[in-house]
Design an enzyme around this catalytic site. Sequence first.
Site, PDB file in Angstrom:
ATOM      1  N   GLY A  20      35.392  37.877  48.802  1.00  0.00           N
ATOM      2  CA  GLY A  20      36.678  37.386  48.306  1.00  0.00           C
ATOM      3  C   GLY A  20      37.811  37.785  49.217  1.00  0.00           C
ATOM      4  N   LEU A  72      29.781  32.472  45.619  1.00  0.00           N
ATOM      5  CA  LEU A  72      29.027  33.660  45.248  1.00  0.00           C
ATOM      6  C   LEU A  72      28.286  33.507  43.927  1.00  0.00           C
ATOM      7  CD1 LEU A  72      31.551  36.424  46.369  1.00  0.00           C
ATOM      8  CD2 LEU A  72      29.440  35.737  47.515  1.00  0.00           C
ATOM      9  N   ASN A  98      34.876  42.886  46.416  1.00  0.00           N
ATOM     10  CA  ASN A  98      36.220  42.625  45.890  1.00  0.00           C
ATOM     11  C   ASN A  98      36.302  41.345  45.067  1.00  0.00           C
ATOM     12  OD1 ASN A  98      39.351  42.454  46.004  1.00  0.00           O
ATOM     13  ND2 ASN A  98      38.676  40.617  47.107  1.00  0.00           N
ATOM     14  N   SER A 150      38.729  47.158  37.361  1.00  0.00           N
ATOM     15  CA  SER A 150      40.099  46.939  36.893  1.00  0.00           C
ATOM     16  C   SER A 150      40.377  47.879  35.731  1.00  0.00           C
ATOM     17  CB  SER A 150      40.288  45.493  36.438  1.00  0.00           C
ATOM     18  OG  SER A 150      41.530  45.312  35.779  1.00  0.00           O
ATOM     19  N   TYR A 163      36.046  38.713  31.015  1.00  0.00           N
ATOM     20  CA  TYR A 163      36.452  39.401  32.247  1.00  0.00           C
ATOM     21  C   TYR A 163      36.375  40.918  32.084  1.00  0.00           C
ATOM     22  CZ  TYR A 163      39.643  41.115  35.893  1.00  0.00           C
ATOM     23  OH  TYR A 163      40.209  41.805  36.940  1.00  0.00           O
ATOM     24  N   ALA A 166      32.867  42.299  32.127  1.00  0.00           N
ATOM     25  CA  ALA A 166      32.326  42.387  33.478  1.00  0.00           C
ATOM     26  C   ALA A 166      32.901  43.580  34.229  1.00  0.00           C
ATOM     27  CB  ALA A 166      32.613  41.094  34.241  1.00  0.00           C
ATOM     28  N   ILE A 196      48.414  44.370  39.901  1.00  0.00           N
ATOM     29  CA  ILE A 196      48.730  44.091  41.294  1.00  0.00           C
ATOM     30  C   ILE A 196      49.341  42.701  41.354  1.00  0.00           C
ATOM     31  CG2 ILE A 196      47.843  43.934  43.633  1.00  0.00           C
ATOM     32  CD1 ILE A 196      47.558  46.716  42.366  1.00  0.00           C
TER      33      ILE A 196
END
Length: 256
Positions: A20, A72, A98, A150, A163, A166, A196
Amino acid sequence: MAQVSVSHPDLADRGVLVTGGGSGIGAALVEGFATQGAQVAFIDIADDVSRNLAARLTEKSRHPVFYVKADLRNIEEAKAAANEAARRLGSMSVLVNNAGWDDRHELEAVTEEYWDNSQAINLKQMFFVSQAIVPHLRKAGGGAIVNFSSIAYLLNMGEMPAYTTAKAGIIGLTKSLAGKLGPENIRVNAILPGMIVTERQKELWLKEENIAAMVARQCLKRVLVAEDLVGPCLFLASTASAAMTAQTIVIDGGAL
């Protein structure tokens, strides 16, 4: 782009793969490693921005920067891309997992297809790219894997259950791989970014009030950007962290 002030001479000439890596955080990491004199390749699916990044960095870097295109989610394609990156670099010492997709989704709207797609992008490929790269790390006599998770799964965020599942799983994967690979001098650690703020985030999700609310929560009263993750990633990839594995580093400005 802000430059990392700390030099890691041991990263010079070492083979580094970033998944990524075409834009956002990934692009900052690719540039950070290239600035250290590493031999860098990255995998992405976005063709134009990736080609432009590789060309721009190749012009000013010690080594050419290679872009390998792959989806991917397709495991055979992901593994082939990882091996192609290793072939182009000649050797591999560092893998930075990443790539991810932080799509927002309501509980009621999640289908089985959506769930599987989210896991494929955020977790499944991370294992199989690592599996493909480990033989190259062994051949190099050891190395480092840095997985990007994260803080989202620690915040009880209700708008992204697939999300966050994961991202929590990445911590389990990190610790398991560290236990397996440590005897072979391969270290595995994870970075947990906070909010971010990238151009993509601003276009899709983040409003000024969201950003202001997180900055108010943080100890550091400024917006965090992709470049804030470069130094920690270089540290985990380098011999500066030679005795560190199975660990996580939170880079969130003190939000937690």
